[in-house]
Design a protein around this motif. Structure first.
Motif, short mmCIF file in Angstrom:
data_model
loop_
_atom_site.label_atom_id
_atom_site.label_comp_id
_atom_site.label_asym_id
_atom_site.label_seq_id
_atom_site.Cartn_x
_atom_site.Cartn_y
_atom_site.Cartn_z
N ASN A 132 0.82 -1.21 0.00
CA ASN A 132 0.00 0.00 0.00
C ASN A 132 0.86 1.27 0.00
O ASN A 132 0.42 2.31 -0.50
CB ASN A 132 -0.92 0.00 1.22
CG ASN A 132 -2.00 1.07 1.12
OD1 ASN A 132 -2.76 1.11 0.15
ND2 ASN A 132 -2.03 1.96 2.09
N ARG A 136 0.27 4.18 -2.56
CA ARG A 136 0.05 5.58 -2.17
C ARG A 136 1.00 6.49 -2.95
O ARG A 136 0.64 7.60 -3.35
CB ARG A 136 0.28 5.78 -0.67
CG ARG A 136 -0.77 5.18 0.24
CD ARG A 136 -2.09 5.89 0.07
NE ARG A 136 -3.11 4.97 -0.44
CZ ARG A 136 -4.24 5.35 -0.95
NH1 ARG A 136 -4.52 6.64 -1.07
NH2 ARG A 136 -5.10 4.48 -1.39
N VAL A 139 -0.49 6.88 -6.37
CA VAL A 139 -1.66 7.76 -6.32
C VAL A 139 -1.23 9.23 -6.23
O VAL A 139 -1.79 10.11 -6.89
CB VAL A 139 -2.58 7.39 -5.13
CG1 VAL A 139 -3.64 8.46 -4.89
CG2 VAL A 139 -3.23 6.04 -5.38
N ASN A 140 -0.19 9.49 -5.41
CA ASN A 140 0.30 10.87 -5.27
C ASN A 140 0.96 11.36 -6.54
O ASN A 140 0.78 12.52 -6.94
CB ASN A 140 1.27 10.96 -4.09
CG ASN A 140 0.58 10.80 -2.75
OD1 ASN A 140 -0.60 11.12 -2.61
ND2 ASN A 140 1.29 10.29 -1.75
N ASN A 148 -9.24 5.22 -3.40
CA ASN A 148 -8.31 4.34 -4.12
C ASN A 148 -7.81 3.26 -3.16
O ASN A 148 -7.24 3.57 -2.11
CB ASN A 148 -7.13 5.14 -4.66
CG ASN A 148 -7.55 6.20 -5.66
OD1 ASN A 148 -8.02 5.88 -6.74
ND2 ASN A 148 -7.41 7.46 -5.30
#
Length: 533
Positions: A132, A136, A139-140, A148
């Protein structure tokens, strides 16, 4: 009974050789975990639900999966070659004690199976726990909003398991071939065969230095992104030739200088390096190339990421630009009303007529929160899309959203490749020190027996290790200094013209990498000292 005996022997071998198997296991887990997480992210609902313009990102993930998979295969085969070199003498001893080659192959099968299963299970556990974090990061980088979630699906597990099976089938096949086609006496002596002094490498050394100079001149004059494709293989070839043949030519030149050569420390270091430089040259060149790749990738990633605003401002000098076949004063009145509704201030309005393309142009800048600016740009786009007179519309804020779609996948792949290269580099350093420590132990014991004291031996070891470790990083920094111009030109192709930002990113990455490299040097050199002592 023989199967149980071989299984027990395999377990004992893994325990007894933990000094070489634990780093190999860590490398295997790291590469398999990296592949698993990368594929898992590429198959999440977040990726599959990206807009159509993000097809570029999905393509990058497909390409990245192939690159990481191939790298994992070649890297673990390369690491296995170091591991097996230390085991060959042990298998020779087993043969003398009565163990047949088919039984040794069975022992290898159990060892390989254990490593493979452990790698897969640990990769799954680490993937579920820490995957994860990478998600992350993705996603950033992509600037994705909304809910998400990271999940390792059946497709990611299946692909990872397939890669694992392919890798260890190849590894087991290579190891089986070595055991089956090597005589017992050769197995016993495999770890003690020295390197002969290389001869006749002067021409190769000259070619290497000429190629290196040519690659540097080429980098200084390169002007297109495609030039990088030609520059990389030339530089890699030159690096290998310089380290393999060029280093030997320099050592021979030192050897001819009697005043410099006939000193206890220099005599031992030069002689030792002379007999083993062919093998060391390949290792040093590999370290240099991996280091250059890591610094290059991370420098480009950080430059593009932190230079996003500069790239967009270079490509789009104004926040909004509209082109039409008729005067746009009426359109601007509608835009001004939309600006009030979205709490946006308009400034630097420019309007002119181009006789070249027979079009009117309207451009202006906007002031407000990022959320309001994006909403305002979308409203303008929707309000003018039905107007037949409009021929062109561009918004810096909307392009900013697309920037993440076009560059996010590439940046994320570069981060992953940087991590993989760093793992490979540390493992190469470790096995290099381990194998050289075992080879040098007897030589230094002989030197001590003939009267050389421990301080002189330690000084000689320090001199040799520092040369072997800091020569690659020195060459790496030289590569980056010369390649700075090429990096700037490549990034200029993506509208990043802030050379000061690029320089800062490269400098910070080099400093950070140097700290990691020195830390790896300290750790691995301690291993060498322990073996020698």
């Amino acid at each position: 009974m023989k199967t149980k005996f071989c299984l027990k022997l395999a377990i004992n071998n893994l325990k007894r050789n933990k000094q070489i198997y634990i780093p190999y296991l860590i490398a295997s887990i790291s590469t398999i975990f990296t592949f698993l997480v990368y594929v898992a992210i590429g198959t999440t609902s977040t990726m599959t639900s990206l807009p159509l313009q993000s097809e570029f990102v999905q393509t990058f993930f497909k390409v990245g999966t192939i690159i990481i998979g191939l790298f994992s295969v070649f890297f673990l085969i390369y690491a296995n070659s170091f591991l097996m070199k230390q085991r060959m003498k042990e298998f020779g001893l087993f043969s003398i004690l009565g163990l047949e080659k088919r039984h040794m192959i069975l022992v290898l099968f159990f060892e390989t199976t254990f490593i493979a299963i452990t790698s897969f299970v640990c990769s799954l556990i680490i993937g579920f726990v820490f995957g994860n974090i990478f998600f992350r990061l993705f996603v950033n980088i992509m600037n994705l909003n909304g809910e998400n979630y990271f999940f390792i699906g059946a497709r990611a597990i299946t692909r990872t398991l397939s890669l694992l099976v392919i890798i260890y089938e190849i590894v087991f096949g290579i190891n089986t071939f070595k055991i089956h086609h090597t005589k017992t006496i050769s197995l016993l002596k495999s770890n003690s065969v020295g390197e002969k002094e290389p001869k006749g490498h002067s021409l190769i050394a000259i070619v290497g230095f000429i190629l290196l100079i040519f690659s540097y001149l080429y980098a200084l004059s390169a002007s297109k992104i495609s030039d990088l494709i030609l520059f990389a293989p030339i530089l890699m070839t030159a690096t290998y030739l310089v380290f393999i043949a060029g280093s030997i030519a320099i050592l021979k030149a030192i050897k001819k200088n009697e005043k410099l050569y006939y000193k206890p420390q220099n005599f031992i270091s030069v002689s030792n390096l002379m007999y083993r430089m062919k093998k060391n040259g390949v290792g040093l060149a590999s370290i240099c190339i991996f280091s250059t790749a890591i610094i290059f990738l991370l420098s480009v990633v950080s430059s593009v990421y932190f230079g996003k605003d500069s790239m967009l401002r270079t490509r789009f000098p104004n926040s909004i630009e509209i082109k039409a076949t008729e005067n746009l004063d009426g359109v601007y009145d509608e835009i001004h009303l939309l600006a009030k509704n979205n709490n946006i201030l308009l400034s630097d309005k420019q309007g002119d007529f181009s006789e070249a393309d027979n079009q009117y142009t309207l451009s202006f800048n906007t002031e407000g929160t990022e959320k309001n600016r994006i909403a305002f740009a979308k409203n303008i786009k929707n309000s003018i899309k039905e107007k037949s007179i409009i021929t062109y519309f561009a918004s810096r804020d909307l392009e900013s959203l697309d920037w993440y779609n076009y560059f996010g996948g590439g940046l994320f792949l570069c981060v992953f490749m940087g991590v993989l290269f760093l793992i490979a580099l540390i493992l190469i350093l470790y096995y290099k020190q381990l194998s050289e420590g075992i080879e040098d132990k007897k030589q230094f014991q002989i030197l001590q027996d003939v009267g050389m004291d421990k301080d002189e031996i330690k000084s000689t070891i320090n001199q040799q290790i520092k040369l072997m470790f800091f020569l690659p990083i020195g060459m790496t920094i030289l590569h980056m200094i010369v390649g700075y111009n090429l990096i700037c030109r490549v990034l200029a192709g993506f509208h990043l013209s802030d050379t000061l930002l690029i320089f800062k990113c490269i400098l910070i990455v080099i400093i950070a990498f140097s700290f990691v490299y020195v830390a790896a040097y300290k750790i691995t050199s301690n291993i060498y000292y322990k073996i020698i002592n």
